[in-house]
Design a protein around this motif. Sequence first.
Motif, PDB file in Angstrom:
ATOM      1  N   TYR A 190      53.847  39.026  37.546  1.00 50.72           N
ATOM      2  CA  TYR A 190      53.056  37.798  37.610  1.00 50.72           C
ATOM      3  C   TYR A 190      52.166  37.792  38.849  1.00 50.72           C
ATOM      4  N   VAL A 191      52.732  38.158  39.997  1.00 50.03           N
ATOM      5  CA  VAL A 191      51.959  38.181  41.243  1.00 50.03           C
ATOM      6  C   VAL A 191      50.797  39.166  41.124  1.00 50.03           C
ATOM      7  N   SER A 192      51.065  40.355  40.590  1.00 45.72           N
ATOM      8  CA  SER A 192      50.008  41.361  40.434  1.00 45.72           C
ATOM      9  C   SER A 192      48.921  40.879  39.481  1.00 45.72           C
ATOM     10  N   ARG A 198      42.618  36.353  39.656  1.00 45.46           N
ATOM     11  CA  ARG A 198      42.120  35.222  40.448  1.00 45.46           C
ATOM     12  C   ARG A 198      41.672  35.621  41.848  1.00 45.46           C
ATOM     13  N   GLY A 199      41.866  36.880  42.197  1.00 49.88           N
ATOM     14  CA  GLY A 199      41.367  37.365  43.474  1.00 49.88           C
ATOM     15  C   GLY A 199      42.303  37.200  44.644  1.00 49.88           C
TER      16      GLY A 199
END
Length: 211
Positions: A190-192, A198-199
């Motif tokens: 999810y973080v990746s 979203r940058g």
Amino acid sequence: MVSANKEMVVHCFDTLLAHYNSTEAPPPAFDQAQHPLFVTWKKVVNGGDPRLRGCIGTLEARSLINGLKDYALTSALRDRRFPPIQVNELPLLECTVSLLTDYETANHYLDWEIEKHGIIIEFSDPVYNTRCSATYLPEVAANEGWTKTEAVDSLIRKAGYNGPITDELRMQIQLTRYQSTLFTMHYSEYVSYVKERRGEAPILAAKSPNY
């Protein structure tokens, strides 16, 4: 037919993160639709098998956007089988979205296939004459290594019946089988994904509530 996808799981993580940060989650990146759905949270510790931390959903069709938002929080924070998920557990979590399809009335309690079908059972408690019901998603029996009879017996207990389980009781069960599509994502994925789309990586506020 709408299938569970990555953006739906991202929406669940966004919703839980926004809850801890006391902010609004970003708008979801999937189309609105109506579907029965479940949100499942599991915790992965030291590379071991994922352990259930919450699973709640609805067997009735719900708006996907609002339904996933509601059940992401309900399953994480208000599944009575578990304490609420804490902020420090987030990096250890994986989330699965299941969309339920193809409801069929079975001929008897063994008229379904492990891994292919989820099952809903309904029966009357022979002692108290109360109606009991419960469900398992399609992956549960296979993950637990159960036979069909073992899965049904476990579901009888899940429905709240504590008396003897007999062939007579099993034969009076009304069983509905269904199928599902699902998508699973770990918090690290999810973080990746968020960082790429979203940058920047999602931010967890330094001072967040524990539930």
